[in-house]
Design an enzyme around this catalytic site. Structure first.
Site, PDB file in Angstrom:
ATOM      1  N   ALA A  14       0.790  -1.036  -0.005  1.00 45.31           N
ATOM      2  CA  ALA A  14      -0.079  -0.048  -0.133  1.00 45.31           C
ATOM      3  C   ALA A  14       0.941   0.945  -0.093  1.00 45.31           C
ATOM      4  O   ALA A  14       0.358   2.264  -0.581  1.00 45.31           O
ATOM      5  CB  ALA A  14      -0.865  -0.090   1.344  1.00 45.31           C
ATOM      6  N   GLU A  43       5.723 -15.215  -8.194  1.00 46.97           N
ATOM      7  CA  GLU A  43       7.164 -15.478  -7.885  1.00 46.97           C
ATOM      8  C   GLU A  43       8.089 -14.447  -8.544  1.00 46.97           C
ATOM      9  O   GLU A  43       8.190 -14.390  -9.686  1.00 46.97           O
ATOM     10  CB  GLU A  43       7.542 -16.972  -8.165  1.00 46.97           C
ATOM     11  CG  GLU A  43       8.770 -17.192  -7.501  1.00 46.97           C
ATOM     12  CD  GLU A  43       9.196 -18.641  -7.912  1.00 46.97           C
ATOM     13  OE1 GLU A  43      10.395 -19.195  -7.898  1.00 46.97           O
ATOM     14  OE2 GLU A  43       8.387 -19.303  -8.631  1.00 46.97           O
ATOM     15  N   ASP A  72      10.059  -2.750  -8.892  1.00 46.58           N
ATOM     16  CA  ASP A  72      10.953  -3.779  -8.358  1.00 46.58           C
ATOM     17  C   ASP A  72      11.932  -2.993  -7.908  1.00 46.58           C
ATOM     18  O   ASP A  72      12.693  -2.124  -8.726  1.00 46.58           O
ATOM     19  CB  ASP A  72      11.348  -4.811  -8.867  1.00 46.58           C
ATOM     20  CG  ASP A  72      11.973  -6.097  -8.122  1.00 46.58           C
ATOM     21  OD1 ASP A  72      11.047  -6.587  -7.354  1.00 46.58           O
ATOM     22  OD2 ASP A  72      13.444  -6.397  -8.235  1.00 46.58           O
ATOM     23  N   PHE A 153       8.796   4.590   4.399  1.00 48.24           N
ATOM     24  CA  PHE A 153       8.643   3.240   4.821  1.00 48.24           C
ATOM     25  C   PHE A 153       9.930   2.478   4.235  1.00 48.24           C
ATOM     26  O   PHE A 153      10.679   3.104   3.624  1.00 48.24           O
ATOM     27  CB  PHE A 153       7.310   2.581   4.082  1.00 48.24           C
ATOM     28  CG  PHE A 153       7.651   2.566   2.517  1.00 48.24           C
ATOM     29  CD1 PHE A 153       7.904   1.616   1.775  1.00 48.24           C
ATOM     30  CD2 PHE A 153       7.072   3.672   1.601  1.00 48.24           C
ATOM     31  CE1 PHE A 153       7.819   1.536   0.288  1.00 48.24           C
ATOM     32  CE2 PHE A 153       7.205   3.935   0.168  1.00 48.24           C
ATOM     33  CZ  PHE A 153       7.453   2.827  -0.296  1.00 48.24           C
ATOM     34  N   LYS A 176      11.448  13.618  -1.094  1.00 52.01           N
ATOM     35  CA  LYS A 176      11.438  12.205  -1.643  1.00 52.01           C
ATOM     36  C   LYS A 176      10.847  12.197  -3.116  1.00 52.01           C
ATOM     37  O   LYS A 176      11.596  11.225  -4.038  1.00 52.01           O
ATOM     38  CB  LYS A 176      10.888  11.254  -0.654  1.00 52.01           C
ATOM     39  CG  LYS A 176      11.054   9.868  -1.049  1.00 52.01           C
ATOM     40  CD  LYS A 176      10.322   8.778  -0.158  1.00 52.01           C
ATOM     41  CE  LYS A 176      10.599   7.442  -0.330  1.00 52.01           C
ATOM     42  NZ  LYS A 176       9.957   6.440   0.298  1.00 52.01           N
TER      43      LYS A 176
END
Length: 210
Positions: A14, A43, A72, A153, A176
């Protein structure tokens, strides 16, 4: 891209959804949080960020029959052989434990060079298969001596970007959203999607109908 077009974020994170939804907002499409549409485990068997991002985006796009974007990313630390890298999110179950894992391995080390790396992959279904757009972003910095800050996070509380004295978790979204690895990758993806040839392709494929 027409405003009715929806793109699914191929992730159950999230925090990433909130961050990428804001970063990709200029493209004008709503970024749907994957788990709101489907329970899907993919996977991550790739050997690079790009491979993993593409695996996830393709899986979600095929499952839902709609455009999908996947991220990713990882933290790479020079003193750890540029690890943990691809397994950054898997070294421990929680953010707090992952930070503790990292700081324990950095104890006594004076050279604390590090970088965040992100790859974004967007898969666009076509009549004959799919079209792929990808972009990568890197944010260089260093590992703090201890965790600090309450924003963000992941490893944000221990990562100090170049040119700053505070961690991402202390600096907050205003910084950020400009310099992070995902911010850089998002700008690259937006530039590619807004190129004349891509705009023409997307406008034909996703034109609004009455």
């Amino acid at each position: 891209m027409a405003s009715r077009v929806e793109v699914v974020l191929a992730s159950g994170n999230a925090h990433k959804h909130r961050e990428l939804n804001a970063l990709l907002e200029p493209l004008g499409f709503p970024l749907v949080f994957g788990p709101e549409r489907l329970a899907l485990e993919v996977e991550e068997s790739g050997k690079t960020y790009a491979e993993n991002a593409l695996i996830k985006a393709r899986a979600w796009s095929r499952a839902l029959g709609m455009p999908a974007v996947a991220d990713d990313s990882g933290l790479e630390v020079e003193e750890l052989g540029w690890g943990p890298g691809l397994i950054s999110s898997r070294v421990a179950p929680t953010d707090e434990e992952r930070i503790r894992w990292l700081l324990e391995r950095m104890q006594g080390k004076t050279r604390r060079v590090a970088r965040f790396v992100a790859c974004l992959a967007m898969v666009l279904p076509t009549a004959t298969g799919s079209e792929v757009v990808m972009a990568e972003g890197i944010c260089r910095g260093r590992i703090a001596l201890e965790a600090a800050g309450r924003f963000g996070f992941g490893y944000d509380p221990v990562f100090i970007p170049c040119g700053e004295r505070k961690t991402f978790a202390e600096l907050g979204e205003s910084v950020k959203s400009r310099v992070s690895h995902r911010a850089v990758a998002s700008r690259g993806l937006r530039d590619l999607l807004e190129s004349p040839s891509m705009v023409e392709s997307l406008s034909v494929r996703f034109c609004e109908t009455d």
